[in-house]
Design an enzyme around this catalytic site. Structure first.
Site, PDB file in Angstrom:
ATOM      1  N   LYS A  13       3.574   1.598   8.056  1.00 23.12           N
ATOM      2  CA  LYS A  13       4.409   0.748   7.197  1.00 23.12           C
ATOM      3  C   LYS A  13       5.014   1.547   6.035  1.00 23.12           C
ATOM      4  O   LYS A  13       6.193   1.426   5.747  1.00 23.12           O
ATOM      5  CB  LYS A  13       3.585  -0.399   6.587  1.00 23.12           C
ATOM      6  CG  LYS A  13       3.241  -1.510   7.538  1.00 23.12           C
ATOM      7  CD  LYS A  13       2.759  -2.749   6.792  1.00 23.12           C
ATOM      8  CE  LYS A  13       1.557  -2.527   5.898  1.00 23.12           C
ATOM      9  NZ  LYS A  13       0.326  -2.103   6.545  1.00 23.12           N
ATOM     10  N   ARG A  88      -0.397 -11.281   3.671  1.00 24.78           N
ATOM     11  CA  ARG A  88      -1.471 -10.752   4.503  1.00 24.78           C
ATOM     12  C   ARG A  88      -2.323 -11.849   5.114  1.00 24.78           C
ATOM     13  O   ARG A  88      -3.322 -11.570   5.757  1.00 24.78           O
ATOM     14  CB  ARG A  88      -2.352  -9.840   3.663  1.00 24.78           C
ATOM     15  CG  ARG A  88      -2.189  -8.365   4.053  1.00 24.78           C
ATOM     16  CD  ARG A  88      -3.063  -7.574   3.131  1.00 24.78           C
ATOM     17  NE  ARG A  88      -3.420  -6.287   3.623  1.00 24.78           N
ATOM     18  CZ  ARG A  88      -2.842  -5.154   3.245  1.00 24.78           C
ATOM     19  NH1 ARG A  88      -1.807  -5.168   2.460  1.00 24.78           N
ATOM     20  NH2 ARG A  88      -3.304  -4.004   3.680  1.00 24.78           N
ATOM     21  N   ARG A 122      -5.203  10.425   7.444  1.00 21.97           N
ATOM     22  CA  ARG A 122      -4.048  10.320   6.532  1.00 21.97           C
ATOM     23  C   ARG A 122      -4.321  11.053   5.211  1.00 21.97           C
ATOM     24  O   ARG A 122      -5.407  10.972   4.652  1.00 21.97           O
ATOM     25  CB  ARG A 122      -3.790   8.831   6.247  1.00 21.97           C
ATOM     26  CG  ARG A 122      -2.708   8.588   5.209  1.00 21.97           C
ATOM     27  CD  ARG A 122      -2.186   7.200   5.285  1.00 21.97           C
ATOM     28  NE  ARG A 122      -3.151   6.167   4.954  1.00 21.97           N
ATOM     29  CZ  ARG A 122      -2.877   4.862   5.025  1.00 21.97           C
ATOM     30  NH1 ARG A 122      -1.703   4.457   5.451  1.00 21.97           N
ATOM     31  NH2 ARG A 122      -3.793   3.978   4.705  1.00 21.97           N
ATOM     32  N   ARG A 152      -6.930   8.622   0.369  1.00 18.95           N
ATOM     33  CA  ARG A 152      -7.185   7.392  -0.366  1.00 18.95           C
ATOM     34  C   ARG A 152      -8.659   7.025  -0.270  1.00 18.95           C
ATOM     35  O   ARG A 152      -9.268   7.192   0.772  1.00 18.95           O
ATOM     36  CB  ARG A 152      -6.346   6.245   0.229  1.00 18.95           C
ATOM     37  CG  ARG A 152      -5.020   6.050  -0.452  1.00 18.95           C
ATOM     38  CD  ARG A 152      -4.136   5.095   0.287  1.00 18.95           C
ATOM     39  NE  ARG A 152      -4.761   3.825   0.650  1.00 18.95           N
ATOM     40  CZ  ARG A 152      -4.099   2.795   1.178  1.00 18.95           C
ATOM     41  NH1 ARG A 152      -2.805   2.894   1.394  1.00 18.95           N
ATOM     42  NH2 ARG A 152      -4.720   1.682   1.500  1.00 18.95           N
TER      43      ARG A 152
HETATM   44  P1  AMP Z   1      -2.462  -1.306   1.509  1.00 13.25           P
HETATM   45  O1  AMP Z   1      -2.026  -0.183   0.638  1.00 13.25           O
HETATM   46  O2  AMP Z   1      -1.344  -2.250   1.854  1.00 13.25           O
HETATM   47  O3  AMP Z   1      -3.234  -0.825   2.713  1.00 13.25           O
HETATM   48  O4  AMP Z   1      -3.494  -2.190   0.639  1.00 13.25           O
HETATM   49  C1  AMP Z   1      -4.711  -1.644   0.173  1.00 13.25           C
HETATM   50  C2  AMP Z   1      -5.659  -2.768  -0.165  1.00 13.25           C
HETATM   51  O5  AMP Z   1      -5.107  -3.580  -1.226  1.00 13.25           O
HETATM   52  C3  AMP Z   1      -5.944  -3.749   0.956  1.00 13.25           C
HETATM   53  O6  AMP Z   1      -6.956  -3.276   1.851  1.00 13.25           O
HETATM   54  C4  AMP Z   1      -6.389  -4.985   0.180  1.00 13.25           C
HETATM   55  O7  AMP Z   1      -7.707  -4.861  -0.296  1.00 13.25           O
HETATM   56  C5  AMP Z   1      -5.453  -4.952  -1.026  1.00 13.25           C
HETATM   57  N1  AMP Z   1      -4.224  -5.708  -0.768  1.00 13.25           N
HETATM   58  C6  AMP Z   1      -2.966  -5.226  -0.587  1.00 13.25           C
HETATM   59  N2  AMP Z   1      -2.089  -6.215  -0.337  1.00 13.25           N
HETATM   60  C7  AMP Z   1      -2.813  -7.374  -0.359  1.00 13.25           C
HETATM   61  C8  AMP Z   1      -2.490  -8.740  -0.156  1.00 13.25           C
HETATM   62  N3  AMP Z   1      -1.242  -9.145   0.161  1.00 13.25           N
HETATM   63  N4  AMP Z   1      -3.491  -9.657  -0.255  1.00 13.25           N
HETATM   64  C9  AMP Z   1      -4.734  -9.280  -0.579  1.00 13.25           C
HETATM   65  N5  AMP Z   1      -5.118  -8.006  -0.742  1.00 13.25           N
HETATM   66  C10 AMP Z   1      -4.170  -7.046  -0.651  1.00 13.25           C
END
Ligand code: AMP
Length: 208
Positions: A13, A88, A122, A152
């Protein structure tokens, strides 16, 4: 044009988002990036989010939806935006429909067995670029900005498994939500290069 980018952790993404942002001049809004910036800045939101992120769980809807609603109320998104990592779950998708109009949901579909390797391998840069260790040949600096690459905190195998479980249970149904609205566009991202996947997405987005 307002778009939602959907896909499991490791689907690519972030990489597609950078390319879409550049070509279509959309404001890129990543809830994950917003949370990470808050954690880094030690803000109250960051303090709430950290525990959930480290556990591979979703940050509570009331916190997340409010952040997105506020962000979408800002002036710069009026010309079009791309949501990356939101909604999500179905509740978030329903809330989003109350404060924004989404034109299309681009769903990046990747075979599950590829995901674990992609995420655990990654390496990311603070500028937003991301790489896979297998292509870095030991290089530790970002090719785009020279920044130091790092893994990360939530890209470790244990947390990744939890994030994938959360994705399939809570986020995957969001694709159906947009399908029912006639707004879903699914692109298969298997062994094809990010540029090939982007070409398919770009062709579709030209319709809007
Ligand atoms: P990402 O960078 O999109 O993989 O997001 C990292 C983490 O942030 C996820 O594993 C969730 O814990 C939190 N997170 C990101 N977006 C959301 C969302 N829309 N709703 C809830 N938690 C989120």
């Amino acid at each position: 044009m307002n778009i939602v980018l959907l896909g499991a952790p490791g689907a690519g993404k972030g990489t597609q988002a950078s390319m879409i942002e550049e070509k279509f001049s959309l404001v890129h809004i990543s809830t994950g990036d917003i949370f990470r910036a808050n954690i880094k800045g030690g803000t109250p939101i960051g303090k709430i989010a950290k525990g959930y992120i480290d556990a591979g769980k979703l940050v509570p809807d009331e916190v997340t939806c409010k952040i997105v609603e506020n962000r979408l109320g800002e002036e710069d998104v009026k010309g079009g935006f791309m949501l990356d990592g939101f909604p999500r779950n179905i509740f978030q998708a329903e809330q989003l429909d109350k404060f924004a109009k989404i034109d299309v949901c681009v769903n990046i579909d990747v075979d599950i067995d590829l995901l674990m390797d992609r995420i655990c391998g990654r390496r990311v840069c603070a500028c937003g670029e991301s790489y896979h260790v297998s292509t870095l040949n030991g290089e530790t600096k970002c090719k785009k900005c020279g920044g130091t690459l790092y893994r990360r905190d939530d890209d470790n195998p244990e947390t990744v498994q939890k994030r994938l479980d959360t994705y399939f249970k809570e986020t995957a149904p969001v694709a159906d939500y947009y399908k029912k609205q006639g707004k879903l566009f699914t692109v298969k991202s298997g062994k094809g290069s990010p540029k090939e996947v982007f070409a398919v997405i770009a062709e579709k987005l030209k319709e809007y």
